[in-house]
Design an enzyme around this catalytic site. Structure first.
Site, mmCIF file in Angstrom:
data_model
loop_
_atom_site.group_PDB
_atom_site.id
_atom_site.type_symbol
_atom_site.label_atom_id
_atom_site.label_comp_id
_atom_site.label_asym_id
_atom_site.label_seq_id
_atom_site.Cartn_x
_atom_site.Cartn_y
_atom_site.Cartn_z
ATOM 1 N N CYS A 91 -1.313 1.758 8.245
ATOM 2 C CA CYS A 91 -0.483 0.886 7.424
ATOM 3 C C CYS A 91 -0.940 -0.558 7.512
ATOM 4 O O CYS A 91 -1.174 -1.100 8.566
ATOM 5 C CB CYS A 91 0.985 1.102 7.769
ATOM 6 N N CYS A 97 -0.065 -3.127 15.028
ATOM 7 C CA CYS A 97 0.150 -2.781 13.617
ATOM 8 C C CYS A 97 -0.391 -3.868 12.685
ATOM 9 O O CYS A 97 -0.017 -5.043 12.813
ATOM 10 C CB CYS A 97 1.651 -2.573 13.381
ATOM 11 N N GLU A 141 0.830 -1.207 0.000
ATOM 12 C CA GLU A 141 0.000 0.000 0.000
ATOM 13 C C GLU A 141 0.860 1.251 0.000
ATOM 14 O O GLU A 141 1.960 1.249 0.555
ATOM 15 C CB GLU A 141 -0.839 0.050 1.277
ATOM 16 N N CYS A 174 4.884 -5.770 15.664
ATOM 17 C CA CYS A 174 4.322 -4.888 16.691
ATOM 18 C C CYS A 174 2.822 -5.202 16.831
ATOM 19 O O CYS A 174 2.126 -5.362 15.820
ATOM 20 C CB CYS A 174 4.523 -3.421 16.316
ATOM 21 N N CYS A 199 6.010 -7.348 7.241
ATOM 22 C CA CYS A 199 7.055 -6.844 8.139
ATOM 23 C C CYS A 199 7.415 -7.947 9.128
ATOM 24 O O CYS A 199 6.551 -8.703 9.559
ATOM 25 C CB CYS A 199 6.564 -5.609 8.885
ATOM 26 N N CYS A 211 3.323 8.462 1.706
ATOM 27 C CA CYS A 211 3.713 7.489 2.720
ATOM 28 C C CYS A 211 4.059 6.194 1.970
ATOM 29 O O CYS A 211 3.201 5.575 1.340
ATOM 30 C CB CYS A 211 2.545 7.287 3.687
HETATM 31 N N1 SAH Z 1 8.405 0.073 10.465
HETATM 32 C C1 SAH Z 1 8.561 1.447 10.651
HETATM 33 C C2 SAH Z 1 7.803 2.292 9.635
HETATM 34 C C3 SAH Z 1 6.436 1.820 9.256
HETATM 35 S S1 SAH Z 1 5.199 1.964 10.511
HETATM 36 C C4 SAH Z 1 8.223 1.843 12.061
HETATM 37 O O1 SAH Z 1 7.695 1.031 12.794
HETATM 38 O O2 SAH Z 1 8.539 2.968 12.432
HETATM 39 C C5 SAH Z 1 4.964 3.738 10.550
HETATM 40 C C6 SAH Z 1 4.393 4.243 11.849
HETATM 41 O O3 SAH Z 1 3.018 3.822 11.980
HETATM 42 C C7 SAH Z 1 5.118 3.704 13.066
HETATM 43 O O4 SAH Z 1 5.369 4.714 14.015
HETATM 44 C C8 SAH Z 1 4.140 2.714 13.598
HETATM 45 O O5 SAH Z 1 4.342 2.415 14.942
HETATM 46 C C9 SAH Z 1 2.815 3.378 13.299
HETATM 47 N N2 SAH Z 1 1.657 2.495 13.378
HETATM 48 C C10 SAH Z 1 1.595 1.169 13.157
HETATM 49 N N3 SAH Z 1 0.353 0.704 13.385
HETATM 50 C C11 SAH Z 1 -0.397 1.772 13.734
HETATM 51 C C12 SAH Z 1 -1.763 1.940 14.101
HETATM 52 N N4 SAH Z 1 -2.603 0.911 14.128
HETATM 53 N N5 SAH Z 1 -2.187 3.183 14.425
HETATM 54 C C13 SAH Z 1 -1.334 4.241 14.387
HETATM 55 N N6 SAH Z 1 -0.039 4.135 14.038
HETATM 56 C C14 SAH Z 1 0.433 2.913 13.729
HETATM 57 FE FE1 SF4 Z 2 6.720 -3.393 11.246
HETATM 58 FE FE2 SF4 Z 2 4.405 -2.247 11.816
HETATM 59 FE FE3 SF4 Z 2 6.241 -2.555 13.737
HETATM 60 FE FE4 SF4 Z 2 6.656 -0.774 11.755
HETATM 61 S S1 SF4 Z 2 5.022 -0.721 13.296
HETATM 62 S S2 SF4 Z 2 8.099 -2.294 12.549
HETATM 63 S S3 SF4 Z 2 5.661 -1.837 10.033
HETATM 64 S S4 SF4 Z 2 5.189 -4.204 12.649
#
Ligand code: SAH
Ligand code: SF4
Length: 405
Positions: free
Chosen positions: A391, A161, A128, A158, A154, A147
């Site tokens: 994301c 996410c 995306e 997390c 990934c 973005c």
């Molecule tokens: N992997 C990298 C970049 C992609 S995620 C990282 O983790 O930084 C980009 C941002 O979106 C990160 O700060 C991540 O923690 C946040 N993010 C992920 N899931 C989310 C959600 N459900 N709501 C808001 N932000 C989210």
């Molecule tokens: Fe991966 Fe999502 Fe964690 Fe970023 S926030 S490192 S995309 S699992």
């Protein structure tokens, strides 16, 4: 195409017709997918393109012309590169491609300030990209921020996410990263954006910023990401300033240290999301490998090496990490960096995981406590809720739809 996929596409088409001023063709093809064995020109720096041409008996100066077609004229068709000899255009059509991928769907939020595309890569993987549009405000000119995804899936899992819950498919190639930016650049060039209700304001017709905050962990795909950024930065091509690029990382300490030594000085954002190791390890498994003390030390060294501010992203999860107690701990943790630290509070976007967005009072209290500790902060406005803009959400929704019986 099976019936359920078709139903989903019809649903999206109906959505466009209801919400968009400009309607898009649903599976819009950028370059046919069977070109996957060709050299993707979007993966090459200018010197590499010069070499590629000389290896094929062509003059090196043609590389600059092609670069201009790709990144200034935003052409995606070799036959339109009219200052190249016909023979070279034919050769390029046979041996090269320009970011081959298929746009599976494009959605616009109701206010048209957020647009999201679901891209199918040559091997069928789905990623995306999101375009966020900001109208001019007082002395600030308008912005168009892409973005960008850097991986399909990934590896870091997390818990809040949507991408993290998919697992890791693969790294994106350089060309696949660059192509996401060019897609929206072409779209804005063809149809500049003016915010609804601001008819007199200057239309935005080009990309002003990119943030590597789409699917995947950019520093896990370090070499391809840096190459893509160098290509987009090239003054002979897309010419986007490094200060308009932001790399967001889950906190890969060795890669942060490496980034601090790069000549390309991009902005760094750290996904912090918790001020204690105990809590951070619960929501971000990577913390067990790179705990807070090591991460903060790497940030301190990054600041010393670059003299640049670091943004700390903090996804607010109601009742989990948003209490006043955690706000104080976060304030204390970042106070030593305060002059060079900025916290971006992000109310969580709902995913399938059981997390909730805090109410406005909890957010205000949290932010005020950070201010008390001298830690600057802001809150990120929610965007594109109606198009699953967090994301990984659109891909998750798409896959659920096509897998329904
Ligand atoms: N992997 C990298 C970049 C992609 S995620 C990282 O983790 O930084 C980009 C941002 O979106 C990160 O700060 C991540 O923690 C946040 N993010 C992920 N899931 C989310 C959600 N459900 N709501 C808001 N932000 C989210
Ligand atoms: Fe991966 Fe999502 Fe964690 Fe970023 S926030 S490192 S995309 S699992």
């Amino acid at each position: 195409m099976d019936a359920s996929r078709l139903t989903f596409i019809q649903h999206v088409q109906t959505y466009y017709l209801l919400t968009c001023k400009t309607c898009y063709n649903i599976a819009m093809t950028m370059t046919p997918i069977h070109t996957q064995k060709k050299t993707d020109l979007l993966a090459l720096t200018l010197p590499q393109l010069q070499q590629w041409l000389t290896e094929r008996g062509e003059a090196a100066f043609r590389a600059r012309q092609i670069y201009s077609w790709l990144y200034q004229q935003l052409t995606s068709d070799f036959s339109l590169m009219t200052n190249l000899p016909l023979g070279l255009r034919d050769k390029l059509a046979v041996e090269a491609s320009i970011g081959p991928m298929i746009v599976r769907s494009e959605m616009h939020s109701k206010d048209d300030r957020t647009r999201k595309i679901l891209l199918e890569l040559a091997d069928g993987k789905l990623i995306e990209s999101v375009l966020m549009l900001y109208p001019p405000l007082k002395e600030n000119s308008g912005r168009a921020t892409v973005c960008v995804s850097t991986q399909a899936g990934c590896a870091f899992g997390c818990t809040f996410c949507a991408t993290g819950q998919m697992g890791f498919d693969r790294h994106l190639s350089v060309g696949e990263i660059v192509a996401q930016v060019l897609y929206f650049a072409r779209e804005l060039r063809a149809s500049p954006w003016i915010a609804a209700g601001l008819p007199g304001s200057t239309p935005i017709d080009h990309i002003t910023n990119i943030v590597l905050m789409g699917m995947g962990e950019p520093l896990h795909n370090y070499a391809n990401v840096l190459q893509a950024l160098r290509i987009l930065n090239s003054s002979e091509g897309f010419n986007l300033g490094a200060r308009h690029m932001t790399v967001s990382t889950v906190g890969l300490v060795p890669a942060i240290r490496k980034l601090s030594q790069e000549p390309l000085q991009v902005n760094l954002a750290i996904s912090l999301h918790a001020p204690t190791d105990e809590l951070r390890s619960q929501t971000m498994p990577v913390n067990r490998k790179y705990p807070l003390q090591e991460l903060l030390a790497a940030c301190q060294d990054y600041i010393a090496a670059t003299h640049r501010q670091v943004t700390f992203e903090y996804v607010l999860l109601a009742g989990v990490n948003d209490t006043p107690e955690y706000a104080h701990l976060l304030g204390k943790l970042l106070a030593p960096l305060a002059q060079f630290a900025h916290v971006n509070c992000i109310p969580v976007n709902a995913t399938s995981a059981d997390y909730h967005t805090p109410g406005p009072d909890a957010i205000r209290t949290f932010r005020n406590i950070l201010f008390e500790h001298g830690v600057r902060n802001s809150v990120r406005a929610e965007r594109g809720d109606d198009i699953a803009a967090a994301c990984g959400q659109l891909r998750t929704r798409f896959e659920k739809n096509i897998s329904k019986p």
